[in-house]
Design an enzyme around this catalytic site. Structure first.
Site, short mmCIF file in Angstrom:
data_model
loop_
_atom_site.label_atom_id
_atom_site.label_comp_id
_atom_site.label_asym_id
_atom_site.label_seq_id
_atom_site.Cartn_x
_atom_site.Cartn_y
_atom_site.Cartn_z
N GLU A 134 43.14 35.08 44.21
CA GLU A 134 42.93 36.53 43.69
C GLU A 134 43.22 37.32 45.10
O GLU A 134 43.82 36.87 45.93
CB GLU A 134 41.08 36.50 43.61
CG GLU A 134 40.24 36.19 44.63
CD GLU A 134 38.98 36.19 44.28
OE1 GLU A 134 38.48 36.16 43.02
OE2 GLU A 134 38.03 36.05 45.42
N ASP A 183 35.99 43.55 50.62
CA ASP A 183 37.26 43.94 49.87
C ASP A 183 38.14 45.08 50.50
O ASP A 183 38.15 46.08 49.96
CB ASP A 183 36.92 44.02 48.44
CG ASP A 183 36.26 42.91 48.01
OD1 ASP A 183 36.39 41.85 48.39
OD2 ASP A 183 35.26 43.10 46.98
#
Length: 319
Positions: free
Chosen positions: A209, A33
């Site tokens: 997402e 991430d």
């Protein structure tokens, strides 16, 4: 002459010492991430931290990490200045997060889960920590979550309030984007720790997402992990305003090796555009033991993004 040519050849291939980056760029821990920012001629990279065992069948993510580089090749590990334990209201793992700078302060927006208490019945939540330095120490800026599950009702599942990303427009207005299953957004007040108006939600094509919003010239970009196929890919939309409407543009990057998720971060540094992402290619790596990579990003004349080529070599030293 032949010897000089051979040494130059080896150097260009990246075999001469460690002068060139190799993907993944972080090899001593498992990271995911990526959220890069550029501050005072340095790239700071904020990451999740995978700690699951090789046999694990789910995530174990206990804190968030910070790295920095002045050449996009050599990265300094600044440790874990923040974890869910930094928030009295939080419980569970440290999911995707994003840090931004405003007026000399650094605001780190994180996603984790909320304890069951008078403020929430649980579920995913977004908090914000603040520091005077890009590497911390960070502390909870509010003493409570910025977003709790009860504030969004467009999805029934309890983990839709994850993956925050903040964009600050040229006029100083900040926007918070987040979501799983739908993309949500709201304006932030000048203090960066309160919403300034209602929460909106919409669903770009194939959105799942990991939103990332930025501006290039007069065009706004919304980049995200897509669920059009499994494993995930990275797709994007563009708009003439950070509030939309968003026009779907297509795929930026295909599936990554040995990992069913992908999450991107984008930065411009020393005149070049960089695309950060994670995969599962380190030894013993996988979907729960991910590693961050970076490759070049290129645009067409009309502002659309060319597909990113995933490489093992990575990028050259930035000058």
């Amino acid at each position: 002459m032949k010897s000089t040519f051979y040494l130059t050849f080896l150097f260009c291939l990246g075999f001469f010492g460690k002068s060139y980056s190799q993907n993944p760029i972080i090899t001593d821990v498992f990271t995911a991430d990526p959220a890069p920012i550029v501050y005072q001629d340095t790239v700071f990279l904020y990451t999740s931290h995978d700690t699951a065992s090789v046999e694990a069948t789910n995530y174990q993510m206990k804190d968030w990490l910070v790295f920095s580089s002045t050449d996009m090749v050599n990265w300094t590990n600044h440790g874990a200045p923040l974890s869910p334990k930094s928030f009295s209201w939080a419980t569970g793992d440290a999911y995707a997060a994003h840090c931004v700078e405003k007026d000399g302060k650094f605001y780190w927006y994180v996603s984790t889960f909320h304890k069951k208490d008078e403020n929430s019945n649980g579920g995913a939540a977004i908090g914000v920590a603040v520091s005077d330095s890009p590497t911390g120490p960070f502390k909870d800026a509010l003493g409570k979550a910025l977003i709790v599950n009860e504030m969004t009702t467009d999805n029934e599942h309890g983990w839709d309030d994850i993956d925050p990303a903040v964009f600050i427009d040229d006029d100083g207005q900040a926007y918070l984007y987040w979501g799983n299953g739908s993309c949500k957004w709201a304006k932030l007040k000048d203090n960066m720790v309160e919403l300034d108006g209602p929460i909106h939600h919409f669903k770009p094509k194939h959105f799942i997402e990991g939103p990332w919003v930025y501006k290039r010239q007069d065009l706004y970009y919304l980049v995200y992990a897509s669920a059009g196929t499994k494993p995930e890919m990275i797709e994007y939309c563009t708009a003439s305003s950070p509030e939309g409407p968003w026009n779907y543009q297509g795929i930026i990057m295909e599936n990554v090796p040995n990992c069913f998720t992908v999450h991107s971060g984008i930065a411009t540094y020393k005149g070049k555009d960089y695309f950060f992402y994670h995969n599962g290619t380190l030894p013993t790596g996988g979907s729960y033991r991910r590693s961050i990579c970076v490759d070049y990003m290129h645009y067409n004349e009309d502002g659309t993004i060319r597909k990113v080529t995933q490489t093992k070599e990575g990028v050259l030293p930035a000058e």
